[in-house]
Design a protein around this motif. Structure first.
Motif, PDB file in Angstrom:
ATOM      1  N   PRO A  16       0.829  -1.206   0.000  1.00 50.12           N
ATOM      2  CA  PRO A  16       0.000   0.000   0.000  1.00 50.12           C
ATOM      3  C   PRO A  16       0.858   1.249   0.000  1.00 50.12           C
ATOM      4  N   ALA A  17       0.287   2.345  -0.531  1.00 50.60           N
ATOM      5  CA  ALA A  17       0.998   3.610  -0.524  1.00 50.60           C
ATOM      6  C   ALA A  17       1.125   4.120   0.905  1.00 50.60           C
ATOM      7  N   GLY A 242      11.564   4.433 -10.834  1.00 46.79           N
ATOM      8  CA  GLY A 242      11.482   3.857  -9.506  1.00 46.79           C
ATOM      9  C   GLY A 242      10.534   2.673  -9.401  1.00 46.79           C
ATOM     10  N   PRO A 243      10.524   2.017  -8.229  1.00 43.51           N
ATOM     11  CA  PRO A 243      11.391   2.213  -7.071  1.00 43.51           C
ATOM     12  C   PRO A 243      12.844   1.843  -7.416  1.00 43.51           C
ATOM     13  N   ILE A 270       9.186   7.114   0.380  1.00 45.45           N
ATOM     14  CA  ILE A 270       9.030   5.887   1.161  1.00 45.45           C
ATOM     15  C   ILE A 270      10.100   4.904   0.723  1.00 45.45           C
ATOM     16  N   THR A 271      10.286   3.845   1.497  1.00 45.26           N
ATOM     17  CA  THR A 271      11.363   2.898   1.214  1.00 45.26           C
ATOM     18  C   THR A 271      10.834   1.478   1.117  1.00 45.26           C
ATOM     19  N   PHE A 272      11.559   0.683   0.340  1.00 43.32           N
ATOM     20  CA  PHE A 272      11.329  -0.753   0.204  1.00 43.32           C
ATOM     21  C   PHE A 272      12.683  -1.440   0.235  1.00 43.32           C
ATOM     22  N   PRO A 284       5.479   8.215  -2.527  1.00 42.12           N
ATOM     23  CA  PRO A 284       4.368   7.407  -1.995  1.00 42.12           C
ATOM     24  C   PRO A 284       3.285   7.116  -3.016  1.00 42.12           C
ATOM     25  N   ASP A 285       2.975   8.077  -3.891  1.00 45.85           N
ATOM     26  CA  ASP A 285       1.844   7.917  -4.790  1.00 45.85           C
ATOM     27  C   ASP A 285       2.234   7.428  -6.180  1.00 45.85           C
TER      28      ASP A 285
END
Length: 395
Positions: A16-17, A242-243, A270-272, A284-285
């Motif tokens: 999820p975002a 990205g990501p 955000i990170t993964f 994020p979006d």
């Protein structure tokens, strides 16, 4: 499917975002999730209805040392792509061919060329010196740049060889080629003038100063340490690629000095983690499609940034075939991955599989290949002619 596929590590749909709860480790994105995100942002999952200028801007430019390659690259990404529109953007000076990311020739919007060029200056100089350091030993580069600007001030388009020979007389210890390349690719921002890069046109490389061609000044470097151009490059890269990890960003642009820009932006990202444990950054979006989203067959041109724009290219191409990405091979994507190479001659597209293709895959490759052959030949092939040849799979 291509031979020797990389293992697929996805066990769920897209995360999820939004940011993960405090203390929770970043979600893991496997190769297939990264593949679908890349295809979506590179306009390869669904052809886009964008104007050509907007597509060039969204992609952060297209690698273009082979002058005709951006045309099939955009054809694979845009609905109803008209190559004359891109040619018109070049002649109207809204798109330019210039040395930029990684010291390679890119097709970029005029606005991006002016905004980004100064941020690339040091990298361009160091990369040319990496090739010609011995030949340019003892040469005052500031004085050489001034001499190059004086030579080019008349606005006459010149080849790199002509520039190098003109500067060689006063600098006999350096070769004309090293002098010409240092000026054209690093010291003096230039554009390659049409007809170079126009659809179906042939023309040698002739250069004029970027500011003279566009009638506008280059954005000067920031003097307060905030690096707004670096931050803009990070945002634009993640929007189109990205990501991605910081190493991927560096592989795309060639700039080593972006950690401060990334650090300044961490609050908006955000990170993964990928399957190899690398930290990935993303807005994020940004789109992150379900890993099971179907991916259509796509034909990529030589040196396409969808492959070259990463340090870890495993999201699209198997490690066993990584060398194809730097050898200038045109690749065919099947289920989002490099499954074949292709070429075109006399209106016929020839496809050479890298591994076994199913009957359904061969049919899909043939259908897309016929559409590409029609595009490349301006629809002039004989009616009913089968203009796609698919070679047998390797044994």
């Amino acid at each position: 499917m291509p031979a020797t596929p990389r293992p697929r590590t996805d066990t769920s749909g897209p995360p999820p975002a939004g940011k993960p709860p405090a203390g929770k480790p970043p979600a893991v994105l496997g190769d297939r999730a990264l593949n679908r995100a890349t295809l979506a942002r590179q306009l390869l999952l669904d052809r886009a209805d964008l104007p050509v200028l907007d597509a060039v801007a969204h992609l952060g430019g297209l690698q273009a040392q082979e002058p005709q390659e951006p045309y099939p690259g955009l054809w694979s990404r845009l609905r109803a792509f008209d190559p004359s529109v891109l040619s018109g953007l070049l002649t109207d000076r809204r798109v330019v061919r210039t040395h930029l990311m990684r010291r390679t020739v890119h097709l970029v919007t005029a606005d991006d060329a002016l905004a980004w060029r100064a941020r690339h200056d040091a990298m361009l100089r160091q990369r040319v010196l990496g090739v010609y350091r011995d030949e340019l030993a003892g040469i005052d580069l500031e004085e050489l740049g001034a001499a190059g600007r004086a030579l080019m001030a008349d606005g006459v388009p010149r080849s790199m060889g002509e520039i190098g020979r003109a500067l060689h007389t006063a600098r006999p210890t350096a070769s004309p080629r090293s002098l010409g390349e240092m000026v054209v690719a690093a010291l003096l921002p230039v554009v390659q003038t049409p007809p170079r890069g126009l659809w179906r046109a042939k023309g040698g490389v002739r250069n004029v100063p970027l500011t003279a061609w566009l009638g506008r000044d280059i954005t000067p470097p920031s003097d307060d340490g905030s690096d707004p151009v670096g931050q803009a490059l990070v945002r634009r890269y993640l929007a189109a690629f990205g990501p991605a990890a910081s190493a991927d960003l560096r592989a795309w642009c060639g700039l080593a000095g972006l950690p401060a820009a990334v650090a300044a932006m961490r609050g908006e990202l955000i990170t993964f983690r990928d399957a190899r444990g690398r930290l990935l950054l993303d807005p994020p979006d940004a789109p992150r499609p379900d890993p099971d989203t179907p991916a259509p067959v796509r034909f990529l041109p030589a040196f396409d940034n969808a492959i070259l724009g990463y340090h870890d290219r495993g999201r699209i191409i198997d490690d066993a075939h990584r060398g194809l990405s730097v050898a200038g091979a045109r690749v065919v994507l099947v289920d989002g991955r490099a499954a074949a190479t292709w070429g075109e001659k006399d209106g016929t597209v020839t496809v050479t599989p890298l591994g076994r293709l199913s009957r359904a895959d061969r049919a899909a490759v043939g259908e897309e290949g016929r559409a590409l052959a029609s595009f490349l030949s301006d629809g002039e092939a004989a009616a009913g002619a089968d203009r796609v040849r698919i070679a047998p799979a390797p044994r």
